[in-house]
Design a protein around this motif. Structure first.
Motif, PDB file in Angstrom:
ATOM      1  N   GLU A   1       0.815  -1.212   0.000  1.00  0.00           N
ATOM      2  CA  GLU A   1       0.000   0.000   0.000  1.00  0.00           C
ATOM      3  C   GLU A   1       0.853   1.269   0.000  1.00  0.00           C
ATOM      4  O   GLU A   1       1.851   1.378   0.722  1.00  0.00           O
ATOM      5  CB  GLU A   1      -0.895   0.009   1.241  1.00  0.00           C
ATOM      6  N   GLY A   2       0.465   2.217  -0.841  1.00  0.00           N
ATOM      7  CA  GLY A   2       1.083   3.526  -0.835  1.00  0.00           C
ATOM      8  C   GLY A   2       2.443   3.617  -1.491  1.00  0.00           C
ATOM      9  O   GLY A   2       3.061   4.686  -1.494  1.00  0.00           O
ATOM     10  N   THR A   3       2.941   2.550  -2.069  1.00  0.00           N
ATOM     11  CA  THR A   3       4.242   2.586  -2.756  1.00  0.00           C
ATOM     12  C   THR A   3       4.104   3.327  -4.078  1.00  0.00           C
ATOM     13  O   THR A   3       3.109   3.183  -4.783  1.00  0.00           O
ATOM     14  CB  THR A   3       4.754   1.157  -2.975  1.00  0.00           C
ATOM     15  N   ILE A   4       5.120   4.139  -4.413  1.00  0.00           N
ATOM     16  CA  ILE A   4       5.079   4.893  -5.667  1.00  0.00           C
ATOM     17  C   ILE A   4       6.358   4.647  -6.472  1.00  0.00           C
ATOM     18  O   ILE A   4       7.431   4.434  -5.926  1.00  0.00           O
ATOM     19  CB  ILE A   4       4.871   6.400  -5.429  1.00  0.00           C
ATOM     20  N   PHE A   5       6.185   4.684  -7.803  1.00  0.00           N
ATOM     21  CA  PHE A   5       7.273   4.428  -8.739  1.00  0.00           C
ATOM     22  C   PHE A   5       7.490   5.660  -9.609  1.00  0.00           C
ATOM     23  O   PHE A   5       6.562   6.145 -10.259  1.00  0.00           O
ATOM     24  CB  PHE A   5       6.935   3.230  -9.638  1.00  0.00           C
ATOM     25  N   GLY A   6       8.732   6.144  -9.647  1.00  0.00           N
ATOM     26  CA  GLY A   6       9.065   7.293 -10.468  1.00  0.00           C
ATOM     27  C   GLY A   6       9.085   6.957 -11.946  1.00  0.00           C
ATOM     28  O   GLY A   6       8.989   5.794 -12.352  1.00  0.00           O
ATOM     29  N   SER A   7       9.244   7.997 -12.747  1.00  0.00           N
ATOM     30  CA  SER A   7       9.169   7.859 -14.201  1.00  0.00           C
ATOM     31  C   SER A   7      10.182   6.843 -14.723  1.00  0.00           C
ATOM     32  O   SER A   7      11.385   6.969 -14.493  1.00  0.00           O
ATOM     33  CB  SER A   7       9.428   9.225 -14.845  1.00  0.00           C
TER      34      SER A   7
ATOM     35  N   VAL B   1       6.918   2.391   0.019  1.00  0.00           N
ATOM     36  CA  VAL B   1       8.254   2.424  -0.592  1.00  0.00           C
ATOM     37  C   VAL B   1       8.274   3.488  -1.687  1.00  0.00           C
ATOM     38  O   VAL B   1       7.288   3.697  -2.397  1.00  0.00           O
ATOM     39  CB  VAL B   1       8.617   1.036  -1.165  1.00  0.00           C
ATOM     40  N   PHE B   2       9.412   4.169  -1.819  1.00  0.00           N
ATOM     41  CA  PHE B   2       9.613   5.101  -2.925  1.00  0.00           C
ATOM     42  C   PHE B   2      10.652   4.506  -3.864  1.00  0.00           C
ATOM     43  O   PHE B   2      11.773   4.211  -3.452  1.00  0.00           O
ATOM     44  CB  PHE B   2      10.084   6.468  -2.432  1.00  0.00           C
ATOM     45  N   VAL B   3      10.285   4.336  -5.136  1.00  0.00           N
ATOM     46  CA  VAL B   3      11.198   3.814  -6.153  1.00  0.00           C
ATOM     47  C   VAL B   3      11.480   4.953  -7.125  1.00  0.00           C
ATOM     48  O   VAL B   3      10.587   5.426  -7.823  1.00  0.00           O
ATOM     49  CB  VAL B   3      10.596   2.605  -6.892  1.00  0.00           C
ATOM     50  N   GLY B   4      12.725   5.403  -7.181  1.00  0.00           N
ATOM     51  CA  GLY B   4      13.083   6.572  -7.969  1.00  0.00           C
ATOM     52  C   GLY B   4      13.044   6.322  -9.472  1.00  0.00           C
ATOM     53  O   GLY B   4      12.992   5.179  -9.946  1.00  0.00           O
ATOM     54  N   ALA B   5      13.091   7.412 -10.210  1.00  0.00           N
ATOM     55  CA  ALA B   5      13.047   7.359 -11.670  1.00  0.00           C
ATOM     56  C   ALA B   5      14.167   6.483 -12.219  1.00  0.00           C
ATOM     57  O   ALA B   5      15.300   6.526 -11.744  1.00  0.00           O
ATOM     58  CB  ALA B   5      13.153   8.770 -12.245  1.00  0.00           C
ATOM     59  N   ARG B   6      13.821   5.670 -13.211  1.00  0.00           N
ATOM     60  CA  ARG B   6      14.754   4.807 -13.952  1.00  0.00           C
ATOM     61  C   ARG B   6      15.392   3.720 -13.097  1.00  0.00           C
ATOM     62  O   ARG B   6      16.314   3.043 -13.540  1.00  0.00           O
ATOM     63  CB  ARG B   6      15.880   5.604 -14.623  1.00  0.00           C
ATOM     64  N   ALA B   7      14.925   3.529 -11.871  1.00  0.00           N
ATOM     65  CA  ALA B   7      15.452   2.436 -11.055  1.00  0.00           C
ATOM     66  C   ALA B   7      14.988   1.097 -11.608  1.00  0.00           C
ATOM     67  O   ALA B   7      13.950   1.007 -12.268  1.00  0.00           O
ATOM     68  CB  ALA B   7      15.014   2.594  -9.606  1.00  0.00           C
TER      69      ALA B   7
ATOM     70  N   ILE C   1      14.400   3.619  -2.893  1.00  0.00           N
ATOM     71  CA  ILE C   1      15.274   3.151  -3.967  1.00  0.00           C
ATOM     72  C   ILE C   1      15.664   4.382  -4.793  1.00  0.00           C
ATOM     73  O   ILE C   1      14.808   5.043  -5.379  1.00  0.00           O
ATOM     74  CB  ILE C   1      14.564   2.115  -4.858  1.00  0.00           C
ATOM     75  N   GLY C   2      16.934   4.694  -4.830  1.00  0.00           N
ATOM     76  CA  GLY C   2      17.396   5.905  -5.495  1.00  0.00           C
ATOM     77  C   GLY C   2      17.209   5.851  -7.003  1.00  0.00           C
ATOM     78  O   GLY C   2      17.139   4.774  -7.611  1.00  0.00           O
ATOM     79  N   ALA C   3      17.141   7.021  -7.602  1.00  0.00           N
ATOM     80  CA  ALA C   3      17.000   7.114  -9.051  1.00  0.00           C
ATOM     81  C   ALA C   3      18.147   6.382  -9.740  1.00  0.00           C
ATOM     82  O   ALA C   3      19.315   6.534  -9.371  1.00  0.00           O
ATOM     83  CB  ALA C   3      16.985   8.580  -9.481  1.00  0.00           C
ATOM     84  N   GLY C   4      17.817   5.561 -10.725  1.00  0.00           N
ATOM     85  CA  GLY C   4      18.830   4.843 -11.496  1.00  0.00           C
ATOM     86  C   GLY C   4      19.453   3.659 -10.798  1.00  0.00           C
ATOM     87  O   GLY C   4      20.335   3.005 -11.366  1.00  0.00           O
ATOM     88  N   ALA C   5      19.020   3.330  -9.596  1.00  0.00           N
ATOM     89  CA  ALA C   5      19.597   2.192  -8.877  1.00  0.00           C
ATOM     90  C   ALA C   5      19.212   0.878  -9.560  1.00  0.00           C
ATOM     91  O   ALA C   5      18.135   0.760 -10.137  1.00  0.00           O
ATOM     92  CB  ALA C   5      19.118   2.180  -7.432  1.00  0.00           C
ATOM     93  N   VAL C   6      20.109  -0.095  -9.491  1.00  0.00           N
ATOM     94  CA  VAL C   6      19.827  -1.445  -9.982  1.00  0.00           C
ATOM     95  C   VAL C   6      19.894  -2.373  -8.770  1.00  0.00           C
ATOM     96  O   VAL C   6      20.972  -2.644  -8.236  1.00  0.00           O
ATOM     97  CB  VAL C   6      20.822  -1.881 -11.061  1.00  0.00           C
TER      98      VAL C   6
ATOM     99  N   PRO D   1      25.879  -1.737  -9.136  1.00  0.00           N
ATOM    100  CA  PRO D   1      24.756  -2.357  -8.413  1.00  0.00           C
ATOM    101  C   PRO D   1      24.480  -1.603  -7.119  1.00  0.00           C
ATOM    102  O   PRO D   1      25.367  -0.947  -6.570  1.00  0.00           O
ATOM    103  CB  PRO D   1      25.248  -3.774  -8.144  1.00  0.00           C
ATOM    104  N   ALA D   2      23.257  -1.694  -6.655  1.00  0.00           N
ATOM    105  CA  ALA D   2      22.832  -0.873  -5.524  1.00  0.00           C
ATOM    106  C   ALA D   2      23.571  -1.241  -4.245  1.00  0.00           C
ATOM    107  O   ALA D   2      23.779  -2.410  -3.930  1.00  0.00           O
ATOM    108  CB  ALA D   2      21.325  -1.007  -5.322  1.00  0.00           C
ATOM    109  N   ARG D   3      23.990  -0.203  -3.529  1.00  0.00           N
ATOM    110  CA  ARG D   3      24.517  -0.346  -2.172  1.00  0.00           C
ATOM    111  C   ARG D   3      23.385  -0.063  -1.193  1.00  0.00           C
ATOM    112  O   ARG D   3      22.546   0.796  -1.440  1.00  0.00           O
ATOM    113  CB  ARG D   3      25.662   0.641  -1.924  1.00  0.00           C
TER     114      ARG D   3
END
Length: 216
Positions: free
Chosen positions: A113-119, A157-163, A177-182, A197-199
């Protein structure tokens, strides 16, 4: 108060029209086999595909933005929601937000619930292709269960753009999750995942706010 220009008025009208078409994409999602559990908002037409004998459940309050101007960063593609194989499941809980995001489930993806995904964010629980004979590639994942693993994303959860979130990952509540993270490994609740890869970084403690003057 700023004056309205013809361009602003036209933009407002087009935005209103995009909102009016939401019911069409809501209906299309149902006709394609998705289960919608309540009122949702679709700005622009998403790409929705439900494999036979799979399940796609979209919770109430879903905001699915596919129109180019629906996000401040713009959406360079429509949202893509897919189940790829019989038995696969894609479940979005209440009030999930998507902007040009891709979620492809060959086994299972669940979003809290409430999780959003960036562009342009992407969530994929499979490898899509595995090495085949004669230097080719095999895309029949039903023959390669090891190429799939369930993804579980918690609440808020917040998932940044292009992650990108890859197969087998579990992400705890309120993680970022930062923008562009894998992301290739689990992220504990309230932690940060950044880089490729993501730290994994621990939560930052809140700093006390004190507006009293500092002693010289």
């Amino acid at each position: 108060m700023s004056e309205s220009t013809p361009a602003v008025s036209l933009g407002s009208l087009l935005g209103w029209l995009r909102g009016r078409t939401s019911c069409l994409w809501h209906l299309e999602a149902r006709l394609k086999g998705a289960r919608l559990e309540g009122r949702s908002q679709f700005l622009g037409r998403p790409i929705i595909s439900v494999a036979p004998n799979s399940t796609m459940t979209l919770g109430a309050g879903l905001r699915c933005y596919s129109a180019v101007r629906a996000n401040p960063l713009a959406c360079f593609q429509p949202c893509v929601l897919r189940t790829m194989l019989p038995g696969a499941s894609l479940t979005l809980d209440r009030n999930v937000g998507l902007s040009g995001a891709v979620l492809c489930a060959a086994k299972g993806i669940s979003v809290g619930e409430g999780t959003i995904f960036g562009s342009g964010a992407m969530v994929m629980d499979n490898d899509f292709h595995v090495p085949g004979d004669n230097w080719g590639w095999d895309s029949d994942l039903s023959r390669h269960p090891a190429a799939m693993a369930e993804i579980i994303i918690g609440r808020g959860v917040f998932v940044g753009a292009r992650a990108m979130i890859l197969k087998g990952v579990k992400i705890g509540d309120r993680a970022v999750i930062g923008a562009g993270a894998v992301v290739t490994r689990d992220v504990p609740p309230e932690h940060f995942a950044v880089g490729n890869p993501a730290r994994i970084l621990p939560p930052k403690p809140l700093q006390p706010f004190d507006d009293a003057p500092t002693a010289p």
